[in-house]
Design an enzyme around this catalytic site. Structure first.
Site, PDB file in Angstrom:
ATOM      1  N   SER A 125      -6.060  15.374   3.705  1.00 33.39           N
ATOM      2  CA  SER A 125      -7.192  14.449   3.761  1.00 33.39           C
ATOM      3  C   SER A 125      -8.491  15.117   3.351  1.00 33.39           C
ATOM      4  CB  SER A 125      -7.331  13.882   5.177  1.00 33.39           C
ATOM      5  OG  SER A 125      -7.548  14.929   6.117  1.00 33.39           O
ATOM      6  N   LYS A 170       1.634 -12.391  -9.779  1.00 31.64           N
ATOM      7  CA  LYS A 170       2.971 -11.999 -10.225  1.00 31.64           C
ATOM      8  C   LYS A 170       3.096 -12.311 -11.718  1.00 31.64           C
ATOM      9  CE  LYS A 170       4.219 -11.295  -5.877  1.00 31.64           C
ATOM     10  NZ  LYS A 170       4.343  -9.919  -5.345  1.00 31.64           N
TER      11      LYS A 170
END
Length: 592
Positions: A125, A170
């Site tokens: 991180s 989509k």
């Protein structure tokens, strides 16, 4: 005056499923991130998002004065690689290849896997390059379907039928009146009836869309330095002897000298076992002479975008669960003679599809070694399709793709038009292998005859694989059509000697040979066109919650639920150099 538009976001709908441990190895990458000053301030996610939103709002305010469109943000990876949700951009520490990994889930990502060399990177991180990037911001033309019909393979935005407050994106696969079958990663349209039986015809993506969705499998530009030091074998070689081809190990380029017979280098999909390499050096089976090296592993539907390992979950494998026979090869070459023949070859199901270039004329001819495969056009069968190309001596770039039972060819950036490029074959292809004819264990090749040339770079690519998994037939199987464990699947793929054995044939035949449509789409009753039915699927099929698996009796989108067609990525995630929030011009693009 145009109404003020409200930016919408698609729901977080797709969740990568757990993966098993694999042979890839982990490397820890760490870096210090400034915690003060202007750069530390800009890296604050909240500040960054706020500034980006302000900039985008200003840009859109000007755009909407001229164009009636709407802006959307994509948070998930169901349309990867075509469109990106929240993700990480990473450079592999071993081979240097830049790849994307999906990061739309809230859990911390612990590891990712390079799709080229299979090296595993452990995430930190504190590393600024390991920060999550926002998804693509796109423009959607909301009125295009008021003027013409939706077209198959459009990228559409629509309201989710089970919750009209949610917007999905989509690719449009099925149109009203279609009877859809998904098999072997392809889409088929069926004609007939339940009483009289059904026939099928493959649905072919236009060439421009095929090129848009190609996924990298290998690239000779990116080779691990550590593997070079260990003399890891090249994936490209003249496996069966001969001296016409040579390889420069420093540049990883290949050179062919002129001979009066065809001389080939071919591709083997070697996957480095990093845990063994880092603990014990070069594995014994890869330290043998060229003619004794193991055969290649099958190319699968593995995709880096899905290879994130999340905190508290099984580690991603770096493999896919389905064999992909629709592949391509891209070649950068310097041709040094004014005549001779250059050849590109792709194998699917043991069948060779060869494109033969005459360097003197630029003429390209497609040949196939199986007489049961027929190329055809509107006039009938064509024995050897031909086309004129711009190929000549000097620098050339070629991309040959076998997808949807069609050969696509680009030469120096231009699509080549053959007198016939589509073909038909009996049955479904199944991988073939023998020691005399390696078949799908060496699925791509580059050849030369009476030709001197240097090949500076080679890429192997694959088409997207549409999973046939449905909720009723398969439940939540994460797109795995065979339902076998990943370890068994990967064992079959890596062992060509087993491909003719019954357990492997059962795997390759899983959900093949279906005789009825999976989805039947209807026109609206009477003249009610608003109820016409459309069938959408995600490009990242195994990770997409699309119409195949909706928990609803209605596996379609009605016309009145269509919002529009996605047309342009106007704001990909920004860059941090040369200054923070620098526009990512390289990823702005029209959506195909």
């Amino acid at each position: 005056m145009a109404k003020k538009k409200k930016r919408r976001a698609f729901p977080v709908q797709d969740s990568p499923a757990p993966r098993r441990e694999s042979i890839a190895e982990t490397q820890v990458i760490d870096a210090d991130e400034p915690g003060f000053g202007v750069f530390g301030y800009f890296r604050n996610p909240g500040v960054r998002e706020t500034i980006e939103s302000i900039v985008i709002a200003i840009l859109l305010a000007f755009m909407f004065k001229t164009y009636e469109a709407e802006a959307f943000v994509i948070p998930t990876g169901s349309m990867a690689p075509s469109l990106q949700g929240q993700h990480l951009d990473l450079d592999c520490a071993q081979c240097g290849y830049r790849y994307l990994t999906g990061a739309s889930r809230k859990k911390a990502i612990e590891k990712t896997i390079c799709p080229i060399c299979n090296y595993r990177t452990e995430m930190r991180s504190t590393d600024p390059e390991h920060k999550r990037n926002s998804g693509d911001r796109i423009l959607v033309n909301k009125f295009i379907y008021d003027f013409h019909e939706p077209e198959r393979y459009d990228v559409i935005v629509f309201k989710y039928p089970n919750n009209a407050k949610q917007n999905y994106i989509k690719r449009l696969i099925g149109l009203p009146g279609d009877n859809i079958l998904i098999e072997n990663g392809d889409i088929y349209l069926m004609n007939g009836s339940d009483e009289q039986g059904w026939s099928r015809e493959i649905s072919r993506k236009p060439s421009r869309k095929v090129k848009q969705v190609l996924i990298d499998v290998d690239d000779t530009k990116y080779v691990s330095g550590k593997l070079k030091l260990l003399d890891w074998p090249s994936r490209w070689a003249q496996w069966r002897g001969g001296s016409a081809w040579s390889r420069d190990e420093n540049s990883n380029s290949f050179a062919a000298s002129a001979t009066d017979s065809e001389q080939w280098i071919r591709y083997r999909n070697f996957i480095p076992p990093w845990s063994r390499i880092l603990s014990g050096g070069l594995p014994e089976e890869y330290a043998k002479p060229l003619n004794e090296l193991p055969p290649g592993t099958l190319i699968s539907d593995n995709m880096a975008y899905n290879n994130a390992s999340f905190s508290g979950e099984p580690v991603a494998t770096g493999y896919g669960n389905h064999w992909v026979g629709d592949i391509g090869v891209e070649v950068w070459t310097e041709i040094e003679t004014s005549s001779g023949e250059l050849l590109l070859d792709l194998v699917e199901g043991g069948v060779h599809f060869t494109c033969r270039f005459d360097v003197a004329t630029g003429k390209a001819t497609i040949e196939c070694d199986d007489p049961r495969v027929e190329f055809y056009n509107d006039s009938g069968v064509v024995s050897k399709p031909v086309a004129e190309t711009s190929l000549s001596s000097g620098s050339n770039q070629m991309l040959m793709v076998n997808a949807d039972d069609e050969i696509h060819l680009w030469v120096n950036g231009s699509l080549v038009q053959f007198d016939a490029s589509t073909y038909r074959r009996d049955g479904m292809p199944i991988p073939k292998y023998s020691k005399q004819e390696p078949g799908d264990a060496e699925p791509a090749g580059i050849g030369a005859k009476n030709l001197s040339m240097t090949v500076s770079r080679i890429k192997v690519v694959r088409d997207i694989y549409y999973s046939s998994v449905t909720l009723e037939q398969d439940g939540q199987s994460n797109g795995n059509e065979s339902h076998l464990s990943p370890s068994i699947i990967h064992g079959i793929m890596a062992d060509p000697e087993s491909w003719s054995e019954q357990h492997a044939l059962d795997y390759f035949d899983a959900k093949k040979g279906q005789t009825e449509p999976m989805f039947k789409l209807e026109f609206g009753p009477g003249s009610d066109r608003d109820k016409d039915q459309f069938f959408p699927m995600g490009d990242n099929s195994t990770q997409s919650l699309d119409a195949r698996v909706w928990d609803s009796p209605n596996r379609y989108v009605e016309r009145d639920m269509l919002i529009g067609r996605a047309i342009y990525v106007y704001w990909p995630h920004t860059l941090n150099e040369p200054v923070p929030f620098f526009p990512n011009f390289g990823k702005m693009k029209f959506i195909r």
